[in-house]
Design an enzyme around this catalytic site. Structure first.
Site, PDB file in Angstrom:
ATOM      1  N   GLU B  60      -1.902   5.763  -9.317  1.00  0.00           N
ATOM      2  CA  GLU B  60      -0.943   6.368  -8.383  1.00  0.00           C
ATOM      3  C   GLU B  60       0.416   6.553  -9.034  1.00  0.00           C
ATOM      4  O   GLU B  60       1.074   7.584  -8.862  1.00  0.00           O
ATOM      5  CB  GLU B  60      -0.808   5.517  -7.117  1.00  0.00           C
ATOM      6  CG  GLU B  60      -2.015   5.599  -6.187  1.00  0.00           C
ATOM      7  CD  GLU B  60      -3.207   4.774  -6.650  1.00  0.00           C
ATOM      8  OE1 GLU B  60      -3.020   3.883  -7.518  1.00  0.00           O
ATOM      9  OE2 GLU B  60      -4.322   4.987  -6.149  1.00  0.00           O
ATOM     10  N   HIS B 129      -6.097   0.632   4.018  1.00  0.00           N
ATOM     11  CA  HIS B 129      -6.458   2.001   4.366  1.00  0.00           C
ATOM     12  C   HIS B 129      -5.934   2.401   5.737  1.00  0.00           C
ATOM     13  O   HIS B 129      -6.423   3.337   6.335  1.00  0.00           O
ATOM     14  CB  HIS B 129      -7.979   2.176   4.317  1.00  0.00           C
ATOM     15  CG  HIS B 129      -8.573   1.829   2.997  1.00  0.00           C
ATOM     16  ND1 HIS B 129      -9.008   0.573   2.693  1.00  0.00           N
ATOM     17  CD2 HIS B 129      -8.782   2.576   1.895  1.00  0.00           C
ATOM     18  CE1 HIS B 129      -9.472   0.542   1.446  1.00  0.00           C
ATOM     19  NE2 HIS B 129      -9.343   1.743   0.940  1.00  0.00           N
TER      20      HIS B 129
END
Lengths: 386, 328
Positions: B60, B129
């Site tokens: 990321e 998540h």
């Protein structure tokens, strides 16, 4: 128990006794050279094809850069510059690398690389205006002294967290490739940066996407007080490139000709092979910054081992062997550098500081109402003094 | 007008921008061949090629940091973070590089880029998540934050984000990706950044919200109007930086009561800033204390988080009732 000495610099720990400069063992350590300690060809790398004018310009810039460091230090110690990041001993890497690139190429410079801007045409007063935090330097006085750059010269200012700009540079080079431009890229960073995740990100993406970039890891032996053998257990910084599929090599960072030769070669290879990682083995002769005290962590003997390998002296001897330079010119050059610096200091110090409300400028292309409101509140509280 | 899900609207907007601006690229983990793990970018690599719809390594920080370099050079990258719960590794680059380059370079450089952050709970995703991370990015300027919660907003905000001259964090509503569809005008037009939507008008109470639960808030407000006669004005903020202060204040001046509902944690959440600004600018209009309904300052629970961590319909109803029935 004393730590096993090793690591990429081969020197470092305060308790070490017989300190040998790794440049004296260059062949054994795989450090590429053009000239030796006395400016004579070693027969390793071929002598680069640089004309007299370019060589003298390079040498004169290295001297100017050292003179800037000497003066910057005294300016900081006398309270006229708030902060100083010295670059003594590091004159060869960034100056020689810079002239290996064209003006259309992009350079991501570090904070010990003033010659990069000067070689690309920045006036000396622009640097000192930056050191003094003045309004009219390119970054409007917003950044710490020595954190420079200039878009007009295709020199991108580093983001201050060391190494953070490695993937930025890689991404920019990747963008040029996507846009099918022939722009090449140079990113210079230190040995400490190689420990950050961004080094991994940049090398990893570079290996996969093959952007036209040359990474120079300027291994100057120290990240503030941390020696290279605490930074990594790898034998060299260059070999980290192997893990990423990035071509890599080591070069004598105090040999301007060798730095030029390998950087130029990497630049020429870039469209075909993508990135190269060059470890330039050199030494930070000065403090980390004006806030540092190296006596706490390194011995004078360590520094002294590097003195005979001074990059300025080696290039000057090479020029003398070629008949391009005479000792008599040396004093005049230094005097000229000092005069130019003095004039730049006087001009820059007379320049205005930024207005307080200017801190709101450039946060967005168009300020939000929130920032406009905060700006108005500041101006109100200052009662028109801004 | 075609009837599209939120997911299809995001896809249509990215396709439009990729088609009309050769500098736009999309990059992220699995966004290319697979079309993204949610299939947001399905078909885009096949259509625009792997040089512009790019499968990246699993990194990321690397995705955002390379997008920054691309933006410095003149591309307009859309960088997808697979789940906003993974965005923190890129935080330094979003906030202290992308959001700072313009300022720190004296206006010489800028980072026009979009960071897509699939967010919010409701998909039984557990801690990593289901996160609502937007408040971390509110603290200083340089980046805009948009939260689409309808197919049309997903389309228009994505286009607005791509065309904005500064970095934009697009906080995407994962639980609505496929759950919600509506007719979408595929006009290639950006929505105006910084404008809220009044979902329901009312004179009794202002409810400020954003994200997927704005639909629950509107539904609950309708029920309360029918059952109790409480007329709540429900405002979807849509844009967190900048936010629509005029819309907020005109409503608060009318109602004198404020409930703020978001599914990010309470302490120093976005509601804290709203409450502070409202009391500063509309103190004299307030009849009751400003009430915040938010997630607790604990991690998102896997098995019971969707029901009890997010503000539920019942808790939204109770919050509005408490405010309406508040006695000094």
């Amino acid at each position: 128990m004393a730590r096993k000495r090793g690591g990429p610099s081969g020197t470092g720990r305060k308790q070490d006794k017989a300190i040998v400069c790794p440049l004296a063992r260059a062949e054994e350590l795989g450090i590429r050279q053009v000239i030796d300690q006395d400016g004579k060809l070693t027969g390793d790398l071929p002598e680069p094809d640089l004309d007299r004018e370019t060589l003298i310009r390079l040498y004169e810039m290295m001297v100017l850069v050292r003179a800037i460091d000497e003066r910057g230090w005294t300016l900081q110690r006398s309270g006229r510059v708030e902060f100083w990041i010295p670059h003594r001993g590091l004159e060869a890497v960034h100056n020689a690398a810079t002239i290996a690139f064209t003006m259309e190429d992009w350079i991501f410079m570090g904070y010990r690389h003033p010659g990069t801007l000067l070689l690309r045409g920045a006036p000396l007063v622009q640097l000192f205006a930056q050191y003094f935090g003045r309004r009219d330097e390119p970054f409007k006085g917003r950044r710490l002294p020595t954190l420079m750059g200039d878009r007009r010269l295709n020199v991108v200012p580093m983001t201050t967290q060391v190494g953070s700009y490695i993937p930025h540079a890689c991404g920019a080079a990747w963008a040029a490739k996507i846009k099918r431009h022939d722009t090449r890229f140079l990113a210079m960073f230190g040995d400490g940066s190689s420990s950050r995740g961004e080094f991994h990100s940049g090398m990893n993406f570079a290996g996969v996407f093959k952007p036209p970039i040359v990474f120079i890891c300027e291994n100057n032996g120290w990240a503030v007080s941390t020696p290279t053998d605490v930074q990594t257990a790898s034998a060299t910084f260059a070999e980290k490139g192997d893990a990423y599929g990035v071509r890599n090599l080591r070069v004598d960072g105090n040999d301007a000709l060798a730095v030029y030769a390998v950087t130029r070669e990497a630049r020429e290879l870039a469209p075909e092979i993508g990135a190269s990682l060059i470890e330039a083995v050199t030494y930070r002769m000065g403090f980390h910054t004006s806030s540092d005290n190296p006596d706490l962590y390194r011995s004078k003997a360590d520094v002294e081992a590097w003195e005979p390998w001074d990059p300025l002296v080696r290039l000057r001897k090479y020029l003398e062997h070629k008949g391009f330079w005479a000792e008599a010119e040396e004093e005049a050059l230094w005097q000229r550098c000092k005069d130019e610096i003095q004039a730049a200091i006087e001009e820059a110090e007379a320049m205005p500081l930024p207005e307080p409300a200017s801190m709101f400028d450039d946060t967005f292309a168009e300020p939000t109402w929130m920032l406009e409101e905060q700006r108005a509140a500041l101006l109100d509280d200052l009662g028109g003094k801004a | 007008m075609p009837n599209l899900t939120v997911l299809e609207s995001l896809n249509a907007a990215m396709a439009h921008e990729l088609e009309h601006d050769p500098d736009v690229v999309l990059m992220g983990e699995d966004v290319g061949q697979a079309g993204g793990i949610f299939r947001t970018s399905q078909g885009l690599q096949q259509r625009f090629g792997s040089a512009r719809v790019i499968d990246t390594p699993l990194d990321e920080k690397g995705i955002v940091a390379h997008a920054i370099g691309m933006a410095l050079y003149g591309l307009k990258p859309i960088a997808e973070i697979q789940f906003s719960g993974f965005i923190h590794d890129a935080f330094e680059h979003i906030m202290f590089c992308a959001a700072r380059y313009r300022w720190a370079s004296g206006g010489q450089y800028s980072c026009p880029m979009v960071i897509r952050a699939p967010s919010f709970g409701g998909i039984k995703g557990g801690l990593w998540h289901s996160q609502s991370v937007e408040a971390y990015f509110v603290h200083h300027g340089g980046i805009k934050i948009l939260v689409p919660s309808t197919p049309q907003d997903a389309y228009g905000m994505t286009i607005a984000a791509v065309r904005d001259p500064d970095p934009v964090l697009l906080v995407e509503p994962v639980p609505l990706y496929r759950a919600l569809s509506a007719e979408v005008e595929l006009d290639g037009q950006p929505i105006e950044i910084g404008k809220a939507s009044v979902l329901r008008q009312g004179d009794d109470c202002t409810v400020l919200t954003y994200g997927p639960i704005r639909h629950w808030v509107a539904e609950v407000a309708d029920e309360l109007a029918a059952e109790r006669g409480y007329q709540a004005e429900v405002i979807d903020l849509r844009s967190l930086i900048p936010y629509d202060i005029e819309c907020i204040l005109s409503s608060v001046r009318k109602t004198g009561r404020v409930v703020i509902v978001h599914e990010a944690p309470l302490s120093l959440g976005y509601g804290a800033e709203l409450a502070a600004v409202i009391q500063d600018k509309a103190f004299g209009y307030l009849h009751t204390p400003i009430q915040r309904l938010a997630a607790p300052d604990v991690p998102y629970h896997f098995s019971i988080g969707d029901e009890y961590y997010r503000p539920s319909r019942d808790r939204i109803r109770a919050a509005i009732e408490r405010t309406m029935e508040y006695e000094i």
